[in-house]
Design a protein around this motif. Structure first.
Motif, PDB file in Angstrom:
ATOM      1  N   THR A   1      -0.244   4.682   0.056  1.00 54.04           N
ATOM      2  CA  THR A   1      -1.444   5.506   0.209  1.00 54.04           C
ATOM      3  C   THR A   1      -1.370   6.811  -0.574  1.00 54.04           C
ATOM      4  O   THR A   1      -2.253   7.128  -1.368  1.00 54.04           O
ATOM      5  CB  THR A   1      -1.689   5.813   1.701  1.00 54.04           C
ATOM      6  OG1 THR A   1      -1.870   4.575   2.391  1.00 54.04           O
ATOM      7  CG2 THR A   1      -2.932   6.684   1.891  1.00 54.04           C
TER       8      THR A   1
ATOM      9  N   VAL B   1      -1.961  -2.383   5.022  1.00 55.35           N
ATOM     10  CA  VAL B   1      -0.943  -1.465   5.542  1.00 55.35           C
ATOM     11  C   VAL B   1      -0.151  -2.086   6.688  1.00 55.35           C
ATOM     12  O   VAL B   1       0.860  -1.529   7.118  1.00 55.35           O
ATOM     13  CB  VAL B   1      -1.573  -0.136   6.024  1.00 55.35           C
ATOM     14  CG1 VAL B   1      -2.264   0.581   4.887  1.00 55.35           C
ATOM     15  CG2 VAL B   1      -2.540  -0.375   7.189  1.00 55.35           C
TER      16      VAL B   1
ATOM     17  N   ASN C   1      -4.281   5.522  -2.694  1.00 53.94           N
ATOM     18  CA  ASN C   1      -5.597   5.862  -2.164  1.00 53.94           C
ATOM     19  C   ASN C   1      -6.179   7.083  -2.859  1.00 53.94           C
ATOM     20  O   ASN C   1      -5.588   8.165  -2.822  1.00 53.94           O
ATOM     21  CB  ASN C   1      -5.468   6.111  -0.650  1.00 53.94           C
ATOM     22  CG  ASN C   1      -6.792   6.385   0.009  1.00 53.94           C
ATOM     23  OD1 ASN C   1      -7.324   7.480  -0.119  1.00 53.94           O
ATOM     24  ND2 ASN C   1      -7.319   5.405   0.710  1.00 53.94           N
TER      25      ASN C   1
ATOM     26  N   VAL D   1       0.845  -1.196   0.000  1.00 57.06           N
ATOM     27  CA  VAL D   1       0.000   0.000   0.000  1.00 57.06           C
ATOM     28  C   VAL D   1       0.880   1.246   0.000  1.00 57.06           C
ATOM     29  O   VAL D   1       1.679   1.449   0.917  1.00 57.06           O
ATOM     30  CB  VAL D   1      -0.938   0.015   1.217  1.00 57.06           C
ATOM     31  CG1 VAL D   1      -1.764   1.305   1.239  1.00 57.06           C
ATOM     32  CG2 VAL D   1      -1.862  -1.206   1.199  1.00 57.06           C
TER      33      VAL D   1
ATOM     34  N   ASP E   1      -4.007  -6.664  -0.257  1.00 64.64           N
ATOM     35  CA  ASP E   1      -3.265  -5.470   0.162  1.00 64.64           C
ATOM     36  C   ASP E   1      -3.528  -5.232   1.630  1.00 64.64           C
ATOM     37  O   ASP E   1      -4.575  -5.601   2.157  1.00 64.64           O
ATOM     38  CB  ASP E   1      -3.689  -4.245  -0.656  1.00 64.64           C
ATOM     39  CG  ASP E   1      -5.037  -3.685  -0.208  1.00 64.64           C
ATOM     40  OD1 ASP E   1      -5.065  -2.825   0.698  1.00 64.64           O
ATOM     41  OD2 ASP E   1      -6.073  -4.129  -0.751  1.00 64.64           O
TER      42      ASP E   1
END
Length: 421
Positions: free
Chosen positions: A47, A317, A70, A45, A315
């Motif tokens: 973001t 974090v 993201n 990830v 996925d």
């Protein structure tokens, strides 16, 4: 069927083999305009168009095949227009491989009902107030048309609808994008879950409509693959209903000569003890010729469970967040290099796992960096954790192909969880 778009080939999936074991597990290849992804695969990830503490070259060194960013955060900063002008999120961050963006749907929950709470996979010992934020505390409010957000940066107000999410994600230019959905919690009522699944389906139709408009309007750009997201919490009938609804919706668009869903995401708060069962319900309904992405899963036992249930990519974090705090994975379980016992431990993090951090630095050195609050500590631990997770899933893929999956699972799990109480 693949489509041509300004000389670019659409994303597609090749199924190679199924597990030599009960279940829905398989190995395959996702083909994208920016390269192939061998599945099963763990997707790091990034973001805000960066995996925290790592350069794209360091990400590549971990074995990563793709990166997920993201849409909500890149919309706030620097803005999708700037990313678009740069040539898309891959070019913007100097990543030349496949890219994903999520829709902002996670933030519907994380900034709304779940603001400053935990997305629980197990509600045992938790009160509803541990999982659900009070209405006045929330930074996201859902209605039929979309979601009102307050910025996590400056508190400014922003409106996300399915159409806005598609417009943003087309500007961001990732190979694989997701339909705008509502993520719920395990403590939402059955009635609310029913309403949410129906609303997410209506949003999925609007996403497909806007996705097709954007594809035509941006014919000079590489084709992007839109994936529907299955919700339904812990309820079998809702999960199957949501899955069938998205399949029918995709077929409706394809039958009319438009683009349907190129794959499917499996989202929501999933009970850990029922993870495989829930993912299995969904994968039993999904077409074999399209890939499945499980959002937010990274614990080793969950990965094995999800692969057996039919998921292709993942996925989370957790590996990077854990690494920035000194937590690292090893074949003998997790450990935290902040602990005093590592002060004079000159061994690698895990010599069998290898990778850049283990091959070049000792536990004692990284312990020193952590204690000194040096940024390099986060870089090394993050590189190690991604290498560990990616190597694990790569090994799962290899064991599927050569027919040794059950043996590999037993060996890995027996060792990794040997000391778990």
């Amino acid at each position: 069927m693949t489509q041509q778009h300004a000389g670019h080939t659409d994303t597609s999936f090749t199924l190679e083999t199924h597990l030599d074991a009960p279940g829905h597990g398989r190995a395959g290849t996702i083909h994208t305009p920016h390269g192939d992804i061998q599945t099963p695969a763990f997707i790091p990830v990034g973001t805000k168009a960066t995996v925290k503490t790592l350069t794209p070259e360091q990400i590549k060194d971990t074995g990563a095949q793709a990166v997920l960013s993201n849409a909500y955060h890149l919309y706030l900063q620097p803005g999708p227009d700037i990313v678009d002008e740069a040539g898309g999120v891959g070019a913007f961050e100097n990543w030349d491989g496949p890219t994903y963006t999520d829709s902002g749907g996670f933030q519907v929950m994380s900034l709304g009902v779940g603001f400053k709470k935990v997305l629980a996979m197990d509600t045992a010992g938790l009160k509803e107030t541990d999982i659900r934020a009070k209405s006045g505390e929330r930074l996201a409010k859902v209605d039929e048309d979309g979601v009102d957000f307050r910025s996590v940066i400056d508190g400014s107000r922003h409106r996300f609808t399915p159409e806005v999410s598609m417009q943003i994600q087309h500007q961001l230019g990732a190979d694989i994008i997701f339909a705008f959905d509502e993520l719920t919690t395990l403590v939402d009522t059955r009635t609310y879950q029913e309403q949410s699944v129906a609303r997410t389906h209506r949003w999925a139709r609007r996403c497909l409509e806007e996705h097709n408009r954007q594809t035509q309007a941006r014919a000079d750009k590489p084709l992007q693959s839109l994936w529907g997201v299955v919700q339904g919490a812990q309820y079998e009938d809702l999960r199957r209903q949501a899955t069938r609804g998205l399949i029918d919706l995709s077929k409706e668009f394809e039958d009319s000569g438009q683009r349907g869903f190129g794959g499917f995401g499996i989202g929501g708060a999933l009970e850990k003890e029922n993870l495989g069962t829930i993912v299995g319900w969904v994968c039993e309904e999904l077409p074999e010729e399209k890939p499945r992405h499980l959002l937010g899963i990274s614990e080793p036992d969950d990965l094995f469970t999800a692969v057996e249930a039919g998921a292709d990519t993942f996925d989370c974090v957790a590996p990077t967040r854990l690494g920035r705090r000194g937590g690292v994975y090893t074949l003998d379980g997790r450990m935290n290099l902040m602990a005093a016992r590592f002060k004079r431990d000159f061994n690698p993090i895990d010599p069998e796992v290898g990778g850049y951090a283990s091959d070049n630095y000792s536990r004692a050195y990284i312990h020193h960096l952590l204690k000194a609050k040096e940024y390099l500590a986060g870089t090394l631990c993050t590189m190690h954790n991604l290498h560990f997770m990616i190597q694990l899933v790569d090994n799962i893929r290899a064991s599927i192909i050569d027919g040794t999956y059950q043996e590999y699972k037993a060996e890995f799990m027996g060792r990794y969880y040997a000391n778990k109480k």
